[in-house]
Motif scaffolding. Sequence first.
Motif, mmCIF file in Angstrom:
data_model
loop_
_atom_site.group_PDB
_atom_site.id
_atom_site.type_symbol
_atom_site.label_atom_id
_atom_site.label_comp_id
_atom_site.label_asym_id
_atom_site.label_seq_id
_atom_site.Cartn_x
_atom_site.Cartn_y
_atom_site.Cartn_z
ATOM 1 N N ARG A 103 -5.633 -16.568 6.029
ATOM 2 C CA ARG A 103 -5.172 -15.418 5.749
ATOM 3 C C ARG A 103 -4.291 -15.344 4.482
ATOM 4 N N GLN B 252 -4.475 -10.291 1.530
ATOM 5 C CA GLN B 252 -3.676 -8.754 1.180
ATOM 6 C C GLN B 252 -2.867 -9.161 0.088
ATOM 7 N N ASP C 213 -4.996 -9.090 -2.922
ATOM 8 C CA ASP C 213 -5.545 -7.708 -3.347
ATOM 9 C C ASP C 213 -4.385 -7.112 -4.053
ATOM 10 N N ALA C 214 -3.122 -7.239 -3.435
ATOM 11 C CA ALA C 214 -1.716 -6.595 -4.182
ATOM 12 C C ALA C 214 -1.472 -7.093 -5.551
#
Length: 324
Positions: free
Chosen positions: A97, A100, A103-104
């Motif tokens: 995990r 994100q 990606d950010a």
Amino acid sequence: MAIITKLLFLCFLVFFFHHANAQNLALNFYRRTCPSVESIVNRTTASFISRAPSLAAALLRMHFHDCFVRGCDGSVLLNSTANNTAERDSIPNLSLRGFQVIDAVKTAVERSCPRTVSCADILALVARDAVSQIKGPFWQVPLGRRDGNVSISNEALTNLPPPFFNATQLVASFAAKGLDVKDLVVLSGGHTIGVSHCSSFTTRIYNFTGRNDADPTMDPNYVAALKARCPPTDTTTIVQMDPGSFDRFDTDYYTIVRKRRGLFESDAALLRNNVTNAYVQQHSSSSGSSSFFQDFAASMVKMGRIGVLTGTAGEIRRICSVAN
């Protein structure tokens, strides 16, 4: 004999190629093309870690899983396609995990320096910053990696050391990546943070030899505690890898391993190698963590050089989950 000679020569060429590429990394690689990259990465990563500190362990693990498959080329970040199942959908990576966060960070970096900084470099920097931001060690990250465009699920299965490996298997797995026995025990110390699903060790506490038994090398009280938390078929419950200290980067991991409370067989295996056992004993009896921090930083830099792509090899992805 001729075949063996050719194979040895091929191994030498592969090692030489990887070593030469690793030497092309540099601390000031983006000095002219993206001088603010490290501050952008640090700031964006902090915006996540400040709200969810547990992501530090996840991002560290992601970097490790990337480097052990095809080298540190960002291949773990690629999505599967209609014609290919990628690494991130392989069984060992299904619990990864923090995508994100990557990606950010990539989006923020692209705004300042379009098509300049690789996802592989971003992942290496994010892992470092995430660990540092929970008061773990800090290390300088040599940069200049380029992104691979191949990601194959089965390669994760064959390259990532599973939690049931013994000492001999672990040493061989790390050696295949150019890491020595000290790197093995130092990087295992990353288990001082983070959690695991019960399914990763259920066999060890319920059916270790196929006779409904537990691993006899484990502390029986720890086995009982794990059974109380993890029923035999549980696949969703999580357990702290370093109980009571899972959110702090410290040397407590080595203390629990010495007490036969390492969660995985691969943790317990550190007691069965002279070098790793000596390191465990040293740090489990010491209240200071400075030498461990220094060792961890050095091993992370070394790991971050595994099989890197540099120069004109690979590409600079615009989106980390999709090849250009």
